[in-house]
Design a protein around this motif. Sequence first.
Motif, PDB file in Angstrom:
ATOM      1  N   ARG A 161       0.856  -1.181   0.000  1.00 22.23           N
ATOM      2  CA  ARG A 161       0.000   0.000   0.000  1.00 22.23           C
ATOM      3  C   ARG A 161       0.891   1.229   0.000  1.00 22.23           C
ATOM      4  O   ARG A 161       1.972   1.220   0.601  1.00 22.23           O
ATOM      5  CB  ARG A 161      -0.918   0.036   1.232  1.00 22.23           C
TER       6      ARG A 161
ATOM      7  N   HIS B 160     -12.491   1.934  -1.760  1.00 20.18           N
ATOM      8  CA  HIS B 160     -12.517   0.956  -2.844  1.00 20.18           C
ATOM      9  C   HIS B 160     -12.774  -0.392  -2.199  1.00 20.18           C
ATOM     10  O   HIS B 160     -12.483  -0.596  -1.011  1.00 20.18           O
ATOM     11  CB  HIS B 160     -11.176   0.976  -3.591  1.00 20.18           C
ATOM     12  N   SER B 161     -13.319  -1.331  -2.965  1.00 16.65           N
ATOM     13  CA  SER B 161     -13.637  -2.639  -2.386  1.00 16.65           C
ATOM     14  C   SER B 161     -12.398  -3.322  -1.805  1.00 16.65           C
ATOM     15  O   SER B 161     -12.495  -4.097  -0.850  1.00 16.65           O
ATOM     16  CB  SER B 161     -14.276  -3.544  -3.448  1.00 16.65           C
ATOM     17  N   SER B 162     -11.215  -3.027  -2.363  1.00 16.70           N
ATOM     18  CA  SER B 162      -9.972  -3.603  -1.852  1.00 16.70           C
ATOM     19  C   SER B 162      -9.302  -2.721  -0.807  1.00 16.70           C
ATOM     20  O   SER B 162      -8.289  -3.121  -0.232  1.00 16.70           O
ATOM     21  CB  SER B 162      -8.985  -3.831  -3.016  1.00 16.70           C
TER      22      SER B 162
ATOM     23  N   HIS C  98      -4.354  -2.602  -8.166  1.00 19.47           N
ATOM     24  CA  HIS C  98      -5.517  -3.405  -7.769  1.00 19.47           C
ATOM     25  C   HIS C  98      -6.642  -2.566  -7.175  1.00 19.47           C
ATOM     26  O   HIS C  98      -7.794  -3.013  -7.137  1.00 19.47           O
ATOM     27  CB  HIS C  98      -5.098  -4.468  -6.749  1.00 19.47           C
ATOM     28  N   GLY C  99      -6.341  -1.383  -6.687  1.00 16.61           N
ATOM     29  CA  GLY C  99      -7.376  -0.541  -6.091  1.00 16.61           C
ATOM     30  C   GLY C  99      -6.814   0.815  -5.716  1.00 16.61           C
ATOM     31  O   GLY C  99      -5.623   0.954  -5.457  1.00 16.61           O
TER      32      GLY C  99
END
Length: 241
Positions: A44, A121-123, A104-105
């Motif tokens: 991240r 975000h969903s992730s 990815h997000g």
Amino acid sequence: MFPADPLSAAIARALIQRGPDGRAIGENVNHRLAGVPGNEDARRVVNDHHVDDVSVFGDLCLFSPGKMQAILATAAREHQSLEDVMRAFSVAEQAAPQGTEYLHGMAYWLAIGDHVYHIAHSSLPSKALEEYLTWLLRDCAGSIAPDHFVELVSEFDRSQIGGDLGDVKSIEVGGLIPETVRDTPPDEGRDRVVDVEERETIGDRLMRGFSAARRILDDMVGPVEAQKIIDVACPLKSGPP
């Protein structure tokens, strides 16, 4: 257990702390790379950010170095039979081009004092933002003590939500679902007036979502400061189309 300084001040202070190379954390993206608990392959990072006298805001990106991405090959390859092309597209995996990684997000956040506005975000849910800010402030910059951590608590106004606030877990801000236009067949031999309803376009829905976000910013910091934040985050670009 959190220091007396508000969260936005702690984040701003963390971004000016010096990393191992002598550069500020906010000036070197490599200093802002963090691991993901329970997923040793993922990373991240706050990629872009801005600090001013009122707020701190930025994004939060999730990626996995060297991760393969599933692709659908829609273009026929040489020496492929017509039967194979007509039956199905080929599915394969492909690495990102050299010097890039698959994203990815991406989530967005705004901190004003101890208040946080998070577009998830969903992730990258709120837990991901809590974990990253805790790492940034405690482990990376040392702005808070080893036993301190960031925890975001949602609080809602009963007069706006209604019902039992204990049942509210999240609020989703979205646009209206376009209505399907239904019409009855005209009577033969009789003229009639038909009202044509204009359907909502994608642009209309984007503007509706922006307007909702703008109203939230206005309520939080006032119209003047909200406009300053928008001007910094979304500067107008001039030049040929």
